[in-house]
Enzyme design. Structure first.
Site, short mmCIF file in Angstrom:
data_model
loop_
_atom_site.label_atom_id
_atom_site.label_comp_id
_atom_site.label_asym_id
_atom_site.label_seq_id
_atom_site.Cartn_x
_atom_site.Cartn_y
_atom_site.Cartn_z
N GLN A 161 3.72 6.58 -14.89
CA GLN A 161 2.64 6.40 -16.10
C GLN A 161 1.28 5.51 -15.47
O GLN A 161 0.38 5.51 -16.06
CB GLN A 161 3.34 5.17 -17.02
CG GLN A 161 3.23 3.97 -16.46
CD GLN A 161 4.07 2.81 -17.40
OE1 GLN A 161 5.32 3.18 -17.73
NE2 GLN A 161 3.47 2.02 -17.97
N CYS A 167 4.79 3.72 -21.57
CA CYS A 167 6.10 3.80 -21.28
C CYS A 167 6.85 4.24 -22.31
O CYS A 167 7.71 5.35 -22.34
CB CYS A 167 6.63 2.15 -20.97
SG CYS A 167 6.44 1.33 -22.07
N HIS A 303 9.50 -2.61 -23.12
CA HIS A 303 9.51 -1.61 -21.88
C HIS A 303 10.54 -0.37 -22.28
O HIS A 303 11.53 -0.68 -22.78
CB HIS A 303 9.77 -2.02 -20.66
CG HIS A 303 9.46 -0.97 -19.69
ND1 HIS A 303 8.19 -0.28 -19.47
CD2 HIS A 303 10.31 -0.45 -18.52
CE1 HIS A 303 8.17 0.74 -18.50
NE2 HIS A 303 9.46 0.53 -17.74
N ASN A 323 13.25 5.43 -14.87
CA ASN A 323 11.81 4.68 -15.30
C ASN A 323 10.61 5.49 -14.92
O ASN A 323 10.70 6.62 -14.75
CB ASN A 323 11.79 3.58 -14.29
CG ASN A 323 10.84 2.17 -14.90
OD1 ASN A 323 10.17 2.49 -15.79
ND2 ASN A 323 10.92 1.20 -14.11
#
Length: 361
Positions: A161, A167, A303, A323
């Site tokens: 990102q 996110c 997140h 992630n």
């Protein structure tokens, strides 16, 4: 029959054995954590390490003053990493590309989930077009010991990102990519940029958003374009939808996993990758490098990530989390987060706000 080793062969064997042993000494090995104990011996050694780190991650600064300022931050972060590695047992930290950022800078740049904790119930109302059951997988039984959607071909490569607080878009897209592959057999990388540019009713581009809102947007706006047709640029731009010119991937709607219920999360995860929210504000998240993370974190969700499986190692159960900080962070872009903590909300609040898209065959 036994074979004798020559002196040169013995040397190679011993060298290999030593390197293998060093590799297993996780917190001490340079190749894993990015430094060795000798690097901490003096300021000169630290600066040499800093220079090597700059070269490895291709970092450059505009002035000597900025470089010296970042070096001080780097030293402080290295001290935290080293002290933590001496204390923890199940995971370890390492020097990564975020080592010249203060923790406050890091949080501002790389966390982007925006949620009113007092309004969580309203936000989590289902928008699926089929409302027979709130939770699709309630009656799932006999869960397998492990699941890994990466091995089943339902997970695209780890994305990055960058310094855009997007996110939420990456979490959403990972879950949609997963259910699309499960239903159609095609793994298609989809566009986070489209959500950042176009999903503006409730979400705020690089300034944060929420996965449930993004699912609702995709379901009501004819799907999402492929990554190659609407590539990521790490900043907000003008919405450019050309659905008549390129293919989109659609979903029917989405469901929410019952809150603070790990068993329900696992039931859903057996069937597809999930969007989940976590509290990633702890300093150890910035430098997580490997192992089963069981460190300190709160439950104030900030997140968005994707759960893509679960498993266990040496008696420690974990959830596999994808992630969006690039493949150089963590375990090639992933983190294994401890589950079965005894707390309903789970480690870092991972059980508080899980959801998944639905797609009709």
């Amino acid at each position: 029959m036994k074979m004798a080793l020559s002196s040169s062969s013995k040397s190679v064997f011993i060298a290999f054995s030593i390197s293998l042993f060093a590799y297993s000494s996780l917190a001490k090995d340079f190749s894993i954590v990015g430094y060795s104990p000798d690097d901490l011996a003096s300021n000169d050694r630290l600066f040499d390490l800093f220079e090597k780190w700059l070269s490895k991650f291709e970092k450059a600064y505009e002035s000597l003053e900025e470089k010296l300022e970042r070096f001080e931050i780097f030293k402080d972060n290295l001290l935290h990493i080293d002290e933590t590695n001496k204390k923890v047992e199940n995971y370890w930290l390492g020097l990564n590309e975020f080592a010249d950022l203060t923790h406050e800078e890091f949080k501002k740049m790389y966390l982007g989930l925006k949620i009113d904790q007092n309004d969580l119930s309203r936000i989590r109302e289902s928008h699926d077009d089929d409302q027979e059951d709130e939770f699709t997988y309630e009656n799932v039984a006999d869960l397998p010991k492990s699941v890994d959607w990466r091995k089943k071909g339902a997970v695209t490569p780890v994305k990055n990102q960058g310094s855009c607080g997007s996110c939420w878009a990456f979490s959403t897209v990972a879950a949609v990519e997963g259910i699309n592959q499960i239903v159609t057999g095609n793994l298609t990388s989809l566009s986070e940029q489209e959500l950042i540019d176009c999903d503006k009713t409730f979400n705020n581009g690089c300034n944060g958003g929420l996965m449930d809102y993004a699912f609702a947007y995709i379901a009501s706006n004819g799907g999402l374009h492929k990554e190659e047709d609407y590539p990521y640029i790490m900043e907000e731009s003008t919405c450019e939808l050309k659905k008549e010119e390129s293919e989109t991937v659609t979903i029917s709607g989405y469901r929410d996993v019952p809150q603070n219920n790990e068993q329900s999360l696992l039931k859903a995860l057996v069937n597809q990758p999930l969007s989940v929210a976590i509290d990633a504000s702890g300093r150890d998240f910035q430098f997580y490098s490997g192992g089963v993370f069981d460190g300190h974190c709160g439950t104030s969700l900030d997140h968005g990530v994707a759960a893509v499986g679960y498993g266990s190692t040496k008696g420690s159960n974990y959830i596999i989390v994808k992630n969006s900080w690039g493949p150089k962070w963590g375990e090639k872009g992933y983190i294994r987060m401890k589950m079965k903590t005894g707390k309903p909300e789970g480690l870092c609040g991972i059980n508080k706000m899980a959801s998944y898209p639905t797609k009709k065959k």
